[in-house]
Scaffold this motif. Structure first.
Motif, PDB file in Angstrom:
ATOM      1  N   GLY A  46      57.573  62.880 -62.342  1.00  8.84           N
ATOM      2  CA  GLY A  46      58.865  62.386 -61.889  1.00  8.84           C
ATOM      3  C   GLY A  46      58.780  61.225 -60.925  1.00  8.84           C
ATOM      4  N   GLN A  47      57.608  61.020 -60.305  1.00  7.05           N
ATOM      5  CA  GLN A  47      57.452  59.928 -59.348  1.00  7.05           C
ATOM      6  C   GLN A  47      57.122  58.639 -60.075  1.00  7.05           C
ATOM      7  OE1 GLN A  47      54.893  60.703 -55.980  1.00  7.05           O
ATOM      8  NE2 GLN A  47      54.471  58.531 -55.647  1.00  7.05           N
ATOM      9  N   VAL A  48      57.814  57.571 -59.724  1.00  6.37           N
ATOM     10  CA  VAL A  48      57.573  56.276 -60.344  1.00  6.37           C
ATOM     11  C   VAL A  48      56.468  55.544 -59.586  1.00  6.37           C
ATOM     12  CG1 VAL A  48      58.562  54.052 -60.967  1.00  6.37           C
ATOM     13  CG2 VAL A  48      59.963  56.116 -61.106  1.00  6.37           C
ATOM     14  N   PHE A  49      55.476  55.069 -60.325  1.00  8.13           N
ATOM     15  CA  PHE A  49      54.397  54.267 -59.752  1.00  8.13           C
ATOM     16  C   PHE A  49      54.483  52.859 -60.303  1.00  8.13           C
ATOM     17  CE2 PHE A  49      52.764  58.530 -59.240  1.00  8.13           C
ATOM     18  CZ  PHE A  49      52.044  58.498 -58.062  1.00  8.13           C
ATOM     19  N   SER A  50      54.459  51.876 -59.411  1.00  7.74           N
ATOM     20  CA  SER A  50      54.374  50.500 -59.886  1.00  7.74           C
ATOM     21  C   SER A  50      52.959  50.257 -60.410  1.00  7.74           C
ATOM     22  CB  SER A  50      54.668  49.520 -58.747  1.00  7.74           C
ATOM     23  OG  SER A  50      53.614  49.521 -57.788  1.00  7.74           O
ATOM     24  N   ARG A  51      52.805  49.199 -61.170  1.00  9.56           N
ATOM     25  CA  ARG A  51      51.474  48.880 -61.685  1.00  9.56           C
ATOM     26  C   ARG A  51      50.497  48.655 -60.546  1.00  9.56           C
ATOM     27  NH1 ARG A  51      55.432  47.115 -64.819  1.00  9.56           N
ATOM     28  NH2 ARG A  51      55.262  47.291 -67.112  1.00  9.56           N
ATOM     29  N   GLN A  52      50.947  47.980 -59.492  1.00 15.44           N
ATOM     30  CA  GLN A  52      50.056  47.726 -58.361  1.00 15.44           C
ATOM     31  C   GLN A  52      49.708  49.018 -57.637  1.00 15.44           C
ATOM     32  OE1 GLN A  52      48.624  44.643 -57.640  1.00 15.44           O
ATOM     33  NE2 GLN A  52      47.338  46.018 -56.428  1.00 15.44           N
ATOM     34  N   GLN A  53      50.645  49.939 -57.538  1.00 10.75           N
ATOM     35  CA  GLN A  53      50.332  51.228 -56.920  1.00 10.75           C
ATOM     36  C   GLN A  53      49.280  51.980 -57.724  1.00 10.75           C
ATOM     37  OE1 GLN A  53      54.399  52.745 -56.719  1.00 10.75           O
ATOM     38  NE2 GLN A  53      54.253  52.844 -54.484  1.00 10.75           N
ATOM     39  N   ILE A  54      49.374  51.914 -59.042  1.00  9.22           N
ATOM     40  CA  ILE A  54      48.382  52.573 -59.891  1.00  9.22           C
ATOM     41  C   ILE A  54      47.005  51.947 -59.662  1.00  9.22           C
ATOM     42  CG2 ILE A  54      47.643  52.976 -62.275  1.00  9.22           C
ATOM     43  CD1 ILE A  54      50.613  53.144 -63.031  1.00  9.22           C
ATOM     44  N   ILE A  55      46.956  50.611 -59.606  1.00  8.27           N
ATOM     45  CA  ILE A  55      45.693  49.928 -59.322  1.00  8.27           C
ATOM     46  C   ILE A  55      45.131  50.382 -57.996  1.00  8.27           C
ATOM     47  CG2 ILE A  55      44.611  47.697 -58.825  1.00  8.27           C
ATOM     48  CD1 ILE A  55      46.648  46.443 -60.777  1.00  8.27           C
ATOM     49  N   ASN A  56      45.984  50.418 -56.967  1.00 13.43           N
ATOM     50  CA  ASN A  56      45.530  50.802 -55.629  1.00 13.43           C
ATOM     51  C   ASN A  56      44.996  52.225 -55.587  1.00 13.43           C
ATOM     52  OD1 ASN A  56      46.388  48.291 -54.817  1.00 13.43           O
ATOM     53  ND2 ASN A  56      48.221  49.021 -53.755  1.00 13.43           N
ATOM     54  N   GLU A  57      45.692  53.141 -56.272  1.00 14.38           N
ATOM     55  CA  GLU A  57      45.305  54.550 -56.246  1.00 14.38           C
ATOM     56  C   GLU A  57      44.042  54.812 -57.055  1.00 14.38           C
ATOM     57  OE1 GLU A  57      46.531  57.135 -54.646  1.00 14.38           O
ATOM     58  OE2 GLU A  57      48.183  56.088 -53.668  1.00 14.38           O
ATOM     59  N   VAL A  58      43.925  54.138 -58.186  1.00 13.74           N
ATOM     60  CA  VAL A  58      42.822  54.424 -59.109  1.00 13.74           C
ATOM     61  C   VAL A  58      41.600  53.554 -58.825  1.00 13.74           C
ATOM     62  CG1 VAL A  58      42.112  54.330 -61.539  1.00 13.74           C
ATOM     63  CG2 VAL A  58      44.339  55.273 -60.914  1.00 13.74           C
ATOM     64  N   LYS A  59      41.829  52.287 -58.485  1.00  7.64           N
ATOM     65  CA  LYS A  59      40.723  51.350 -58.321  1.00  7.64           C
ATOM     66  C   LYS A  59      40.452  50.978 -56.869  1.00  7.64           C
ATOM     67  CE  LYS A  59      39.763  50.410 -62.725  1.00  7.64           C
ATOM     68  NZ  LYS A  59      38.447  50.668 -63.340  1.00  7.64           N
ATOM     69  N   GLY A  60      41.497  50.978 -56.038  1.00  9.03           N
ATOM     70  CA  GLY A  60      41.357  50.500 -54.669  1.00  9.03           C
ATOM     71  C   GLY A  60      42.144  49.222 -54.470  1.00  9.03           C
ATOM     72  N   SER A  61      42.642  49.024 -53.268  1.00 10.09           N
ATOM     73  CA  SER A  61      43.566  47.919 -53.004  1.00 10.09           C
ATOM     74  C   SER A  61      42.920  46.544 -53.139  1.00 10.09           C
ATOM     75  CB  SER A  61      44.155  48.061 -51.595  1.00 10.09           C
ATOM     76  OG  SER A  61      43.122  48.072 -50.620  1.00 10.09           O
ATOM     77  N   SER A  62      41.591  46.467 -53.045  1.00  5.61           N
ATOM     78  CA  SER A  62      40.929  45.164 -53.132  1.00  5.61           C
ATOM     79  C   SER A  62      40.438  44.844 -54.533  1.00  5.61           C
ATOM     80  CB  SER A  62      39.724  45.125 -52.168  1.00  5.61           C
ATOM     81  OG  SER A  62      38.774  46.119 -52.514  1.00  5.61           O
ATOM     82  N   TYR A  63      40.822  45.663 -55.505  1.00  7.42           N
ATOM     83  CA  TYR A  63      40.309  45.487 -56.863  1.00  7.42           C
ATOM     84  C   TYR A  63      41.042  44.338 -57.547  1.00  7.42           C
ATOM     85  CZ  TYR A  63      38.628  46.792 -61.502  1.00  7.42           C
ATOM     86  OH  TYR A  63      38.033  46.806 -62.721  1.00  7.42           O
ATOM     87  N   PRO A  64      40.296  43.300 -57.992  1.00 11.79           N
ATOM     88  CA  PRO A  64      40.942  42.109 -58.557  1.00 11.79           C
ATOM     89  C   PRO A  64      41.242  42.253 -60.044  1.00 11.79           C
ATOM     90  CG  PRO A  64      38.594  41.750 -58.430  1.00 11.79           C
ATOM     91  CD  PRO A  64      38.842  43.138 -57.878  1.00 11.79           C
TER      92      PRO A  64
END
Length: 230
Positions: A174-192
């Motif tokens: 039910g929670q909406v994740f933006s694409r950038q949030q998914i990147i941050n959660e799965v890969k890390g915020s510095s992942y290019p």
């Protein structure tokens, strides 16, 4: 931890080998695609660093073969490529690669990527995500202890990144994740990585869990991102 290094250029193989072994890893090397496939099956490495541009067999073909082999599909692969266009990187991710780094690269950056992937594996194995190690949403079940996804009782094989994305969404129905949030959660915020690659991973997940499932399971929230229906 054992790393399989695959590159047709000896100086690059030796550079990677020197740096990973200096950091405490063990390594085996292959200079072509056939040797890479045979070594992956024989040595069962913890991770593969794979050059995409090789003369006899491309790294993409090697990746495709390993990801379709029941004995090697779960081995994470970091692509090493001189190509920087999104389409080339997306293609590698589509067939199951878990990360990428572009040439020329810093050995320190490559080591950081290797450790990041291995850390994700360790976190996934030690944190089951629920009290009994299983997340159930409709006809989908995720067993984090076994790293196993099933739909209607049938096991579905996902790449590490696909698994992590699906597990993230399923852990927060039910929670909406933006694409950038998914990147941050799965890969890390510095992942290019581009947000386009997340779309590709979602398409792959939807395909693998079956057309009849994703229509009502993984929802696209136009202009925002994705969520798993409650």
């Amino acid at each position: 931890m054992k790393i399989l290094i695959v590159d047709d250029e000896e100086p690059i193989r030796e550079l990677i080998k020197y740096n990973v072994e200096k950091d405490g890893f063990t390594s085996v090397c292959a200079e072509n695609g056939i040797d890479a496939i045979n070594l992956a099956r024989k040595e069962n490495p913890d991770i593969i660093v794979l050059d995409l541009l090789m003369p006899d067999m491309s790294g993409l073909d090697v990746c495709r073969i390993l990801k379709n082999d029941n004995n090697t599909y779960s081995i994470p692969i970091i692509m090493v490529t001189a190509k920087t266009e999104d389409s080339d990187i997306v293609l590698g991710l589509e067939i199951g690669a878990d990360d990428y780094i572009t040439k020329p690269f810093s050995p320190k950056i490559l080591l950081a990527r290797i450790k990041s992937v291995l850390r994700r594996i360790n976190m996934r194995e030690t944190n089951d995500g629920s009290t009994n190690g299983e997340i159930s949403v409709k006809n989908l079940k995720i067993n984090n202890k076994k790293h196993q996804v099933s739909v209607n009782g049938n096991v579905v094989e996902l790449s590490m990144t696909e698994y992590d994305i699906l597990s993230l969404l399923a852990s927060h129905p039910g929670q909406v994740f933006s694409r950038q949030q998914i990147i941050n959660e799965v890969k890390g915020s510095s992942y290019p990585v581009t947000e386009r690659s997340i779309d590709v991973q979602i398409v792959n997940i939807r395909h693998k869990i079956g057309e009849s499932s994703f229509d009502t399971l993984i929802e696209t929230i136009r202009g925002i991102g994705y969520r798993l229906s409650e």
